[in-house]
Scaffold this motif. Structure first.
Motif: not given
Lengths: 583, 583
Positions: B92-108, B128-131
């Motif tokens: 939704e953010a991609h198509y409605s052009r809303v700035p979000l900073i998505v931070l995900t933790a991951d295993r090394p 393709s849904h994030v810039k």
């Protein structure tokens, strides 16, 4: 109209082939673009349609059904974010190797990426988490395209049921008009059907290979068989026979399905999660070789024990889904069907070895740990360990237990011991999420008639929407909510010694009164006050049709203290025993 | 320990740079792997931490906040399916052009794809849904790596706020131990900070270009300005001035923010969705040129009108996010900031054209349609069109209206007419999903102090979990649930003439009593019985702190009949007027 005829025939053949190949269940979420597929599925005489409005829950519902049935289940939704909501369950299906056929409706090519409503880029939407993605052609009705539709259906079944099983994704572009001419279509096409048959073999190794492998094991007396989550109806018998021939104890994770059932359990070690917490005990139980089957076991104590023995020979038998070895211990990775492996290897082994002292020690330590843990039953207060220790008593014969992630699966591992009841234990251990558990259990309950879901309050909250499927599709199950008002697992982790931000970030008490959730979805609700009440509530739920929710309030802090005290007692008593020199 | 120091310093600098670049809000879902980031964010004096346990709702909550604030908002979750739950909101953010900073933790890296618990392949998880996607390096504390951490934060802000705005995804591998040494860290590093500044320009065209474009328009008298969803505080003034100079009517979608506010509205046509349903009327209002701004408008009647005039010159002004033209009508695609465009073009246009007969006809037809539609106010029964027609009266000054998808946004388009109140209208029209609306509205309500969400019962159900954020973060808002017990929009579609499978697949009545949902999340609840009661309930909600839920029961079948009758009346009355020859 030719267009409607093409749409109808093409999709009807696709669905008919799915049904022919064993896909007889579909979970549909309402939508417009998916209308051709939805109407034709509802029309097919041998397709069962289940409804769930929330696509995230719908996908977990399908996952649970596929797990219980051990056959692929289809999912159908409209275009747009509906499809994105499937993602968590698809990821879980990928890692837990559950066959799902994900069908998403899409705009036709000329309406993609041009600002058309409810149109998103659905090409490769689930990335590496599906085994196959295909963007289908627009419906056409010539013979070749009808055959293509049937082949695509057959192929989706083939791929998702080949070992390792997993989800596949087919994206269907549909132009308006979307209403197929569905009346009587399946009788109409039945004359023209030449269905496709799928025969999937399994991974197999040669006789020579087994001969050589049996020789490799020759003389290795201190060996462990470790069984994690595995889906195979014939595995229990085979692994028990193999263990007897090798005289290796079987460390059986609850999801190995080896702790319950009618098979011989003399070689099964079920309390290792308790006694391997002590380094002193670990040192007494050293080993030279490991034969591991299925997914990684739940127990962290076992994992730590294994990684201390990098020098031991480490064999993993896997059905080909990847490299399940987080500690990089593997010396030989064996891609082979587990039941085949047991049967074949056995035939190359000499007559059963004699039970040696090392083996006796393992079994005695196991017995001692279990004996110490019976003290749980003397606890008066509502306590989490006791809930899980009681489950094998309160669950009926031939039932299923769906276990939530985070603490419940660990508590099942610690406290659910071997028994002769046929209790199938299920969980979502592909990605170990706390999401989708209500839906997964409700899906499983379609095929497991006596099913109890046990999960924590955060997990229950996460998938409350899942309850709608029980209501809409009239499914019976009992949900046992262990409510410690927040994230219980964090109390066991180093985070708990940081009170400054603990409750905000980790404890996260939501203070929810779940009686309202039960009322919203038409379930019965009971909040347990003591152990007598708990037994009565479980009995009532078992007699009750529909959805029963039983809540047990517990306390995060007290729970950690009780668990830790128990582990200390187990270790001390076993160490005394070992020092006593009985061995 | 060096590792803990590296972890602490690296992540503290990353967060500090985010805050420096204007990211002061984060929505966190509890988890273990994300502990370093969570604890340090909670510790930063200028970072506001919001909690939502369900990651799907968390992401929509962040989306709503970013929409209202017009600044990027951060999201943080742990590894595994938690991250997959963000997907719908990211799309939704991609198509409605809303700035979000998505931070995900991951295993090394060494724990990826090896069966480690709660580890999934998070590389490029959102496709393709994030810039921008980046897999961050493990924490290190030398100067270069600290600068890399700060640069990555700055860069994430740069990319997500560049036109077109959108979401970015940063994946952070963390090794144990996960607890940073957070006490006083931000004072400690404050001496060593050299922050990075982000200056984002906007798309701009040359003076020559505007000179030429003004000449192209010269002599074109029958022109339409069409404004869809647009986010720009200065756009209203500019577009009104431009319309006055060109003497083109402005067809203003509710999300253009042109229907409410203090700007001049004499050129604004707001009832086109009603009167363009008649082909007779359409024929009277033919045009030669279109200047379109923002997203595609909601109105299907308008879309059909436009596609009948493929010969008209069709200009689209867009801020560079793609090709929003589902009917392939565009003759010239203009990548330019919309406010800049209005200001620049104006300066090249001659003094205002005289109002011509064609323009007068548009405005008179618009007035007539609105006059006919006042009949809505005479309806006694609870009816959906009247709810939306009343909203401009019952909403307070300087308030915000968040509108659900499917029918509510269409009804707002049809019935919410120009007014001088400053009412901001918001919606999720990137992918038009019925998901995440409760959370989006609650997020928006963090910055819009008087916010009303109006949505249907299926949408409300879909994101009930969203309500937890209002409870946990103490946010005020009013939710107006238009409850027609199912998917109201399908009654308007061809599906409705197929009763055989209609209620199962499309109507999908869930029969939910939402008073229980209100009780679960501690909201006030009122079920409206008549229009006087509705007015009173809206007034009470406005005076009430916290969450207010107002439910209006309506009827799907009656509603379609009433809507259709109204459209017939509008058409007939306008046709009479046109035949009367007043023009």
């Amino acid at each position: 109209m030719n267009e409607t005829r093409a749409l109808t025939t093409y999709i009807a053949h696709f669905i008919d082939e799915l049904v022919h190949d064993g896909v007889q269940d579909v979970v549909i979420s309402p939508g417009s673009r998916s209308t051709p597929m939805a109407l034709l599925m509802a029309e097919h005489p041998n397709m069962n349609v289940y409804i769930q409005i929330d696509e995230r829950s719908a996908a977990f519902f399908a996952l649970g059904m596929a797990k219980a049935k051990q056959k692929p289940v289809a999912l159908l939704c409209t275009s747009g974010t509906a499809a994105a909501n499937y993602f968590p369950a698809i990821v879980e299906a990928h890692y837990s190797r559950v066959p799902l056929i994900v069908l998403t409706a899409d705009r036709p090519h000329e309406l993609r990426e041009v600002g058309a409503p409810q149109a998103i880029n659905q090409i490769g939407l689930y990335g590496s988490h599906v085994k196959w993605f295909t963007d289908m052609a627009l419906p056409e009705e010539d013979k070749r395209m009808i055959r293509y539709a049937r082949t695509s259906a057959a192929r989706s079944v083939q791929i998702c049921t080949q070992s390792p099983k997993g989800p596949v994704h087919l994206n269907f572009p549909f132009r308006e008009p979307l209403i197929p001419d569905y009346e009587g279509i399946f009788e109409k096409i039945s004359q023209k059907i030449s269905p496709i048959t799928i025969d999937n073999g399994t991974y197999h190794l040669s006789d020579q290979w087994f001969h050589q492998f049996a020789e490799n094991l020759n003389g290795l007396k201190r060996g462990l068989i470790i069984c994690g989550a595995i889906e195979s109806n014939s595995f229990a018998k085979g692994i028990v026979q193999l263990a007897n021939k090798l005289q290796f104890p079987i460390l059986a994770d609850p999801l190995s399905q080896l702790r319950s059932g009618t098979h011989d359990k003399t070689m099964i070690v079920d309390s290792y999660d308790a006694f391997l917490r002590s380094e002193v005990i670990q040192a007494e139980l050293e080993f030279d070789v490991v034969l591991r089957f299925g997914a990684m076991p739940v127990s962290k104590a076992l994992l730590k024990f294994l990684r201390k023995h990098r020098d031991a020979l480490h064999y993993v038998v896997d059905d080909g889904g990847g490299w399940r070895d987080p500690e990089h211990l593997v010396d030989e990775m064996i891609t082979c069907d587990a039941s085949d492996f047991c049967a074949s290897l056995q035939s190359y082994l000499p007559t059963p070895a004699k039970q040696n002292d090392w083996m006796k020690k393992w079994l005695m330590v196991n017995e001692k740990a279990k004996k110490v843990m019976t003290s749980i039953h003397e606890m008066d207060d509502l306590d989490e360990s006791k809930i899980f220790a009681l489950l094998q008593d309160v669950l009926p014969e031939k039932s299923a237990l769906f276990v939530g992630n985070s603490m419940p699966i660990r508590d099942i591992d610690s406290f659910f011991m071997v028994n002769d009841k046929e209790i199938k234990i299920m969980a979502n251990r592909g990605a170990n999420g706390i999401d989708g558990l209500v839906s997964s259990a409700i899906g499983a309950a379609v095929y497991e008639k006596k099913l109890v879901l046990v999960l924590g309050d955060l997990s229950f909250f996460h998938d409350l929407n899942g309850l709608l499927a029980a209501k809409l599709n009239k499914i019976n199950l009992t949900i046992l909510v262990v409510n410690n008002n927040g994230g219980g697992i964090f109390s066991y982790l180093p985070q708990s010694s940081h009170p400054k931000h603990f409750e905000l970030l980790f404890g996260t008490p939501a203070d929810l009164d779940f009686s309202h959730a039960a009322a919203l979805y038409g379930g019965s609700y009971h909040k347990v006050v003591d152990w007598i009440d708990f037994h009565q509530a479980m009995k009532n739920a078992n007699d009750h049709n529909g959805l029963s929710i039983i809540e047990i309030p517990t306390n995060r802090e007290k729970n950690v203290v009780a668990h830790r005290q128990l582990w200390t007692n187990v270790s001390q008593e076993i160490i005394s025993l070992l020092e006593g020199g009985t061995f």
